[in-house]
Design an enzyme around this catalytic site. Structure first.
Site, PDB file in Angstrom:
ATOM      1  N   SER B 139      32.318  34.025  42.975  1.00 11.75           N
ATOM      2  CA  SER B 139      33.540  34.607  43.542  1.00 11.75           C
ATOM      3  C   SER B 139      34.330  33.550  44.311  1.00 11.75           C
ATOM      4  O   SER B 139      35.552  33.546  44.315  1.00 11.75           O
ATOM      5  CB  SER B 139      33.179  35.737  44.498  1.00 11.75           C
ATOM      6  OG  SER B 139      32.436  36.709  43.820  1.00 11.75           O
ATOM      7  N   ASP B 247      44.685  36.560  37.378  1.00  8.34           N
ATOM      8  CA  ASP B 247      45.521  37.756  37.554  1.00  8.34           C
ATOM      9  C   ASP B 247      45.729  38.457  36.217  1.00  8.34           C
ATOM     10  O   ASP B 247      45.599  39.672  36.097  1.00  8.34           O
ATOM     11  CB  ASP B 247      46.898  37.384  38.132  1.00  8.34           C
ATOM     12  CG  ASP B 247      46.862  37.270  39.657  1.00  8.34           C
ATOM     13  OD1 ASP B 247      45.904  37.795  40.255  1.00  8.34           O
ATOM     14  OD2 ASP B 247      47.780  36.665  40.225  1.00  8.34           O
ATOM     15  N   GLU B 370      35.416  38.145  36.088  1.00 12.91           N
ATOM     16  CA  GLU B 370      36.801  37.939  36.519  1.00 12.91           C
ATOM     17  C   GLU B 370      37.064  38.606  37.877  1.00 12.91           C
ATOM     18  O   GLU B 370      38.074  39.255  38.088  1.00 12.91           O
ATOM     19  CB  GLU B 370      37.764  38.407  35.426  1.00 12.91           C
ATOM     20  CG  GLU B 370      37.372  37.711  34.116  1.00 12.91           C
ATOM     21  CD  GLU B 370      38.494  37.548  33.122  1.00 12.91           C
ATOM     22  OE1 GLU B 370      39.653  37.700  33.516  1.00 12.91           O
ATOM     23  OE2 GLU B 370      38.179  37.234  31.967  1.00 12.91           O
TER      24      GLU B 370
HETATM   25  C1  LIG Z   1      28.975  38.351  30.870  1.00 14.46           C
HETATM   26  C2  LIG Z   1      29.698  37.437  31.810  1.00 14.46           C
HETATM   27  C3  LIG Z   1      30.707  36.647  31.316  1.00 14.46           C
HETATM   28  C4  LIG Z   1      31.374  35.768  32.160  1.00 14.46           C
HETATM   29  N1  LIG Z   1      32.325  34.954  31.634  1.00 14.46           N
HETATM   30  C5  LIG Z   1      32.838  33.960  32.395  1.00 14.46           C
HETATM   31  C6  LIG Z   1      33.669  32.957  31.838  1.00 14.46           C
HETATM   32  O1  LIG Z   1      33.980  32.996  30.646  1.00 14.46           O
HETATM   33  N2  LIG Z   1      34.083  31.947  32.611  1.00 14.46           N
HETATM   34  C7  LIG Z   1      33.741  31.877  33.929  1.00 14.46           C
HETATM   35  O2  LIG Z   1      34.139  30.931  34.586  1.00 14.46           O
HETATM   36  N3  LIG Z   1      32.965  32.812  34.516  1.00 14.46           N
HETATM   37  C8  LIG Z   1      32.501  33.851  33.771  1.00 14.46           C
HETATM   38  N4  LIG Z   1      31.662  34.779  34.336  1.00 14.46           N
HETATM   39  C9  LIG Z   1      31.324  34.667  35.733  1.00 14.46           C
HETATM   40  C10 LIG Z   1      31.957  35.727  36.597  1.00 14.46           C
HETATM   41  O3  LIG Z   1      33.337  35.666  36.595  1.00 14.46           O
HETATM   42  C11 LIG Z   1      31.326  35.590  37.992  1.00 14.46           C
HETATM   43  O4  LIG Z   1      30.015  35.990  37.812  1.00 14.46           O
HETATM   44  C12 LIG Z   1      31.958  36.433  39.025  1.00 14.46           C
HETATM   45  O5  LIG Z   1      33.145  35.866  39.424  1.00 14.46           O
HETATM   46  C13 LIG Z   1      31.061  36.679  40.247  1.00 14.46           C
HETATM   47  O6  LIG Z   1      30.396  35.525  40.648  1.00 14.46           O
HETATM   48  P1  LIG Z   1      28.826  35.524  40.997  1.00 14.46           P
HETATM   49  O7  LIG Z   1      28.117  36.248  39.964  1.00 14.46           O
HETATM   50  O8  LIG Z   1      28.446  34.128  41.257  1.00 14.46           O
HETATM   51  O9  LIG Z   1      28.691  36.397  42.237  1.00 14.46           O
HETATM   52  P2  LIG Z   1      28.885  35.986  43.771  1.00 14.46           P
HETATM   53  O10 LIG Z   1      30.173  35.325  43.954  1.00 14.46           O
HETATM   54  O11 LIG Z   1      27.642  35.272  44.186  1.00 14.46           O
HETATM   55  O12 LIG Z   1      28.920  37.397  44.363  1.00 14.46           O
HETATM   56  C14 LIG Z   1      27.763  38.191  44.568  1.00 14.46           C
HETATM   57  C15 LIG Z   1      28.153  39.418  45.361  1.00 14.46           C
HETATM   58  O13 LIG Z   1      28.788  39.098  46.577  1.00 14.46           O
HETATM   59  C16 LIG Z   1      30.035  39.724  46.683  1.00 14.46           C
HETATM   60  N5  LIG Z   1      30.965  38.829  47.364  1.00 14.46           N
HETATM   61  C17 LIG Z   1      31.227  37.538  47.081  1.00 14.46           C
HETATM   62  N6  LIG Z   1      32.107  37.020  47.915  1.00 14.46           N
HETATM   63  C18 LIG Z   1      32.439  38.020  48.764  1.00 14.46           C
HETATM   64  C19 LIG Z   1      33.283  38.100  49.887  1.00 14.46           C
HETATM   65  N7  LIG Z   1      34.004  37.054  50.288  1.00 14.46           N
HETATM   66  N8  LIG Z   1      33.360  39.286  50.549  1.00 14.46           N
HETATM   67  C20 LIG Z   1      32.629  40.363  50.135  1.00 14.46           C
HETATM   68  N9  LIG Z   1      31.803  40.312  49.107  1.00 14.46           N
HETATM   69  C21 LIG Z   1      31.708  39.163  48.423  1.00 14.46           C
HETATM   70  C22 LIG Z   1      30.444  40.020  45.275  1.00 14.46           C
HETATM   71  O14 LIG Z   1      31.296  41.131  45.189  1.00 14.46           O
HETATM   72  C23 LIG Z   1      29.132  40.332  44.656  1.00 14.46           C
HETATM   73  O15 LIG Z   1      28.773  41.662  44.929  1.00 14.46           O
HETATM   74  C24 LIG Z   1      31.032  35.709  33.523  1.00 14.46           C
HETATM   75  C25 LIG Z   1      30.038  36.539  34.006  1.00 14.46           C
HETATM   76  C26 LIG Z   1      29.367  37.390  33.174  1.00 14.46           C
HETATM   77  C27 LIG Z   1      28.289  38.240  33.728  1.00 14.46           C
END
Ligand SMILES: Cc1cc2nc3c(=O)[nH]c(=O)nc-3n(C[C@H](O)[C@H](O)[C@H](O)COP(=O)(O)OP(=O)(O)OC[C@H]3O[C@@H](n4cnc5c(N)ncnc54)[C@H](O)[C@@H]3O)c2cc1C
Ligand SMILES: Cc1cc2nc3c(=O)[nH]c(=O)nc-3n(C[C@H](O)[C@H](O)[C@H](O)COP(=O)(O)OP(=O)(O)OC[C@H]3O[C@@H](n4cnc5c(N)ncnc54)[C@H](O)[C@@H]3O)c2cc1C
Lengths: 384, 387
Positions: B139, B247, B370
């Site tokens: 994120s 976006d 996303e």
């Molecule tokens: C099937 C799949 C396909 C994907 N495809 C792509 C792709 O093509 N390209 C790409 O770059 N990425 C891709 N992703 C990655 C995806 O966009 C990220 O997994 C997503 O942005 C969340 O990141 P994270 O899993 O590291 O979770 P984290 O960022 O570690 O978040 C974990 C939890 O903490 C919460 N959280 C995080 N920050 C905050 C905050 N500031 N305040 C409150 N809560 C918060 C989140 O809501 C979540 O519940 C993909 C993921 C999946 C599962």
């Protein structure tokens, strides 16, 4: 929650077994869909399958909640194994409830000890929630019954040594024409049909039964002709308690993953400003977990007094299975995308949990049962 | 003077209806039949991508001069919804190809980059992917660690990327890396990396709960050599490019979520009218009706949010809040709807004989990628509270 010495004993024994012997094998066996036959035997040896049965039938003579706690601990580590225990009990209890001493000696004792594996065939292609609409027939011919029909979703069917199944001895009598039979695996005319590929619980076996003129000796009728439906309802009450324990195990496992994540990400140090969303999910899950366990405990208490516990069992099952789905959902959300891969067990918990809302009576059916029972007692939840 | 009905319209235009009809038929004929098998085998829908390209559905919003179809955002939302209704993996594959891989290029790329990469992507001849997420940066994209060091005519990239949708099959990758960690967001830059560049490595395929046919990969860059001309925009533009892309990407995922829910609803509605218990079809029971009613009401509301954010985007006004609302609402809705659909199927819903168990798994990820739901809430909160 205060547990008795006995309850503590069984909970700890199950936990130790699950952690030390089962856990190392889970990932591989679940992935391969390998049935935990070996562990079922072990659970018999440890006495866990016999917790709630009298000593004279090879059981441990302990209370119902001891058993639920043991199921919970095992399901927490491996829901497929937990479900196999549940199904085994469905195939064992009818014999305990309605069997003759002869049948008990022959079948109940080895089942309680885990020397035999039991299965339960009630559901049919056109008879699920409406279990009374069974179409399998049983016709008495020369000292035997000939059974014809199909069963679906029979848990453990491919590995079971005995099956308790429902069949109609009289088509005109409706529910009262349903009888229960004990079938052995090698009876002529009994065939195992297609194995289901499922959302979760891959190591649990779910297969169909084909009864094509299956010849069952007269002595293998359970109770009297027409007793079947009553026996099955009684069996399902106990089974629902088992599913409550099973669902609680999954819920607790998912909850622990949530907590691990929260600790690693230092949620506690920024509860109010950065992590209220996570805090909310954790608090809700923690509260409902306690409530669910209390509902199960209460249902067990009523059961052990010998009274009807239909409402209590349905409430415990309905609440715990809804909760398991909810907590798995929350865990996926909190942990984020790493929880969606099979690097963590959360995605497995999520797939497994949904069965709780379906098996042994869907949530909709539980609600109907609860409402009917509550209305019967003019809405008084606690006996005056 | 108020004119009745003026200023608001819930009708899709003739063109939109035509596109909807075309994609729906295509999805039913070409996408739906293999969806269950691809889910099992995790096979990437490469042939479907080519066919989508031939139909002009792989560069929907890409300008026509670069081989795209130059259509509007509502058309795009319709297309992703219809594909996802048949197969959520194909839906996200097309979404990444259309938006995440091409938008950075046509909005921020040099003429040379546009000419070089867009026509093949828009035609579905080449597959594109998007590499933002890293092991320690999800994120919080601003904290990414992948480094890009300039040396002569090349940048050298080092780092790891996770969850790269399309990664297993892609030819071109939009990669975010920092040229200077001390600059934070301002150091992040975007590059086009080709699979054949030296130092590019696929680490593994992700085995996932849902969208299993989306070819999601882990990728590593080991001194990966990227020509200077493959920088998108200027050094330091990366963060802005990523946010702008996301976006629009949120509208895609919201559309995907609506499509998954609609597919599950279609199946549940049909099943409820076929399955009998207690002497009547289960559609007669109020609990079942309640689930169906819930599903379709929320699906329709979510679709309106999707259309509104697309409409605002086409108008050229800010739509970030609305896109987040659409994604937040549609993805939570989709999870609930797919759960209801499975429930209505009873024990059969738990098996792979019906598509609902796949929809149930696929819906989960729409709340995560996303930008998670929590991140959407943050975006909305920031917008309504200011600051
Ligand atoms: C099937 C799949 C396909 C994907 N495809 C792509 C792709 O093509 N390209 C790409 O770059 N990425 C891709 N992703 C990655 C995806 O966009 C990220 O997994 C997503 O942005 C969340 O990141 P994270 O899993 O590291 O979770 P984290 O960022 O570690 O978040 C974990 C939890 O903490 C919460 N959280 C995080 N920050 C905050 C905050 N500031 N305040 C409150 N809560 C918060 C989140 O809501 C979540 O519940 C993909 C993921 C999946 C599962
Ligand atoms: C993994 C697995 C293991 C199983 N193991 C066993 C086993 O070992 N032995 C066995 O006999 N069975 C077993 N079952 C079957 C299970 O008990 C049934 O699936 C369940 O009772 C529901 O029946 P059904 O699938 O026919 O659904 P249906 O009864 O067709 O229900 C479909 C939908 O209609 C709803 N519905 C039905 N009637 C009503 C009503 N009156 N009011 C409101 N809503 C209603 C249901 O809630 C559900 O949402 C198993 C099932 C699974 C999936």
């Amino acid at each position: 929650m205060v547990l008795t010495k006995q309850q503590n004993y069984w909970q700890n024994l199950a936990k130790q077994f699950a952690e030390s012997e089962v856990k190392p094998k889970v990932n591989e066996m679940e992935k391969q869909g390998e049935f935990p036959l070996f562990f079922m035997k072990k659970l018999g040896e440890l006495g866990i399958l016999g917790i709630g049965f009298p000593e004279k039938y090879g059981g441990q003579n302990a209370d119902s909640f001891s058993f639920i706690l043991a199921v919970k601990e095992i399901s927490k580590v491996w829901a497929s194994l937990g479900l196999s225990i549940g199904a085994h009990l469905l195939g064992t209890n009818p014999i305990y409830f309605a069997g003759t001493e002869e049948q008990k000696k022959h079948y109940l004792i080895p089942l309680v000890r885990g020397e035999m594996l039991g299965a339960f065939g009630l559901t049919e292609p056109s008879s699920g929630s409406d279990a009374a609409s069974s179409r399998t027939s049983a016709v008495s011919v020369n000292g035997s019954y000939l059974l014809n029909g199909r069963k679906v979703f029979t848990t453990s069917a491919s590995y079971a040594s005995t099956f308790v199944v429902s069949a109609l001895t009289s088509r005109e009598k409706g529910k009262k024409g349903i009888s229960a039979f004990i079938l052995e695996r090698n009876y002529p005319g009994l065939m195992i049909a297609k194995k289901e590929e499922k959302l979760g619980l891959r190591a649990s076996d779910t297969s169909g039964l084909i009864l094509d003129g299956c010849q069952v000796p007269k002595e293998n009728l359970l109770g009297l002709e027409g007793d079947g439906f009553r026996v099955f309802l009684q069996t399902l009450d106990a089974g629902r308690l088992g599913i409550a324990g099973w669902a609680l195990g999954i819920a607790e496992a998912a909850f622990e993953q949530m907590l691990d994540w929260a600790k690693k990400n230092e949620v506690d140090s920024g509860l109010m400003d950065e992590h209220e969303w996570e805090a909310g999910m954790i608090a809700e899950a923690a509260t409902k977990l306690e409530a669910a366990l209390l509902l199960a405990q209460e249902a067990c208490r009523v059961k052990d007094t010998g009274q009807f516990y239909i409402k209590e069992a349905s409430m415990a099952k309905y609440f715990a299975s809804t909760l398991a789905v909810e907590v798995c959902d929350a865990a996926l959300k909190i942990i984020g995308c790493s929880a969606l891969t099979n690097d963590l067990p959360v995605e497995r918990y999520f797939r497994d949990a949904k069965l709780g809302e379906i098996g042994e009576g869907t949530s909709e059916i539980q609600k109907l049962v609860i409402a009917r029972e509550v209305l019967k007692t003019s809405g008084r939840l606690v006996p005056a | 003077m108020l004119v009745k009905g003026a200023g608001i319209s819930f009708d899709l235009s003739e063109d939109h209806l035509m596109i909807q009809d075309m994609v729906r038929k295509f999805a039913e004929k070409e996408v739906s039949p293999g969806a269950g098998e691809r889910d099992r085998s995790m096979e990437f829908p490469r042939d479907i991508c080519s066919k989508l390209g031939e139909l002009g559905l792989m560069g929907v919003n890409t300008p026509t001069e670069y081989g795209g179809a130059g259509m509007d955002s509502i058309s795009y939302a319709i297309i992703i919804e219809e594909l996802s209704r048949a197969c959520a993996s194909t839906g996200v594959v097309a979404a990444v190809q259309n938006t995440l891989a091409q938008l950075p290029l046509y909005r921020f790329g040099t003429e040379e980059l546009k000419r070089k990469y867009l026509p093949d992507l828009a035609a579905g001849k080449k597959i594109g992917a998007y590499c933002l997420t890293e092991p320690s940066s999800g994120s919080d994209a601003g904290s990414l660690q992948t480094m890009a060091q300039k040396n002569g005519d090349f940048y050298f990239l080092n780092g790891q990327k996770l969850f790269v949708t399309n990664g297993m099959a892609a030819d071109f990758f939009i990669v975010y890396a920092t040229i200077d960690k001390s600059k934070g967001n301002k150091g992040i830059s975007a590059f086009v990396v080709e699979r054949t560049f030296p130092g590019f490595k696929i680490v593994r395929k992700e085995e996932m709960l849902g969208v299993r046919a989306s070819g999601t990969a882990q990728i590593a860059f080991e001194n990966c050599r990227v020509p200077v001309s493959n920088l998108i925009g200027e050094e330091g533009d990366g963060f802005k490019i990523a946010l702008t892309t996301l976006d629009s990407g949120r509208i895609s995922i919201a559309s995907q979520a609506v499509g998954i829910a609609q597919g599950a609803y279609d199946a549940a509605l049909k099943y409820s009218k076929e399955r009998s218990q207690f002497g009547k079809t289960i559609s007669n029971f109020q609990f079942v009706q309640e689930m169906l009613v819930d599903m379709i009401t929320y699906i329709e509301a979510a679709r309106l949010l999707v259309y509104r954010s697309s409409y605002l985007k086409d108008k050229g006004v800010p739509f970030s809040k609305e896109a987040s609302m659409a994604k937040y609402f549609a993805s939570t809705m989709s999870e609930k709807a797919t759960s209801h659909a499975l429930q209505i199927h009873g024990g059969y819903g738990y098996t792979k004989d019906y598509p609902v168990e796949r929809f149930y798994r696929d819906a989960r990820v729409t709340e995560i990628y996303e930008g998670t739901t929590e991140v959407q809430k943050m975006v909305i909160a920031r917008n309504i509270l200011g600051g």
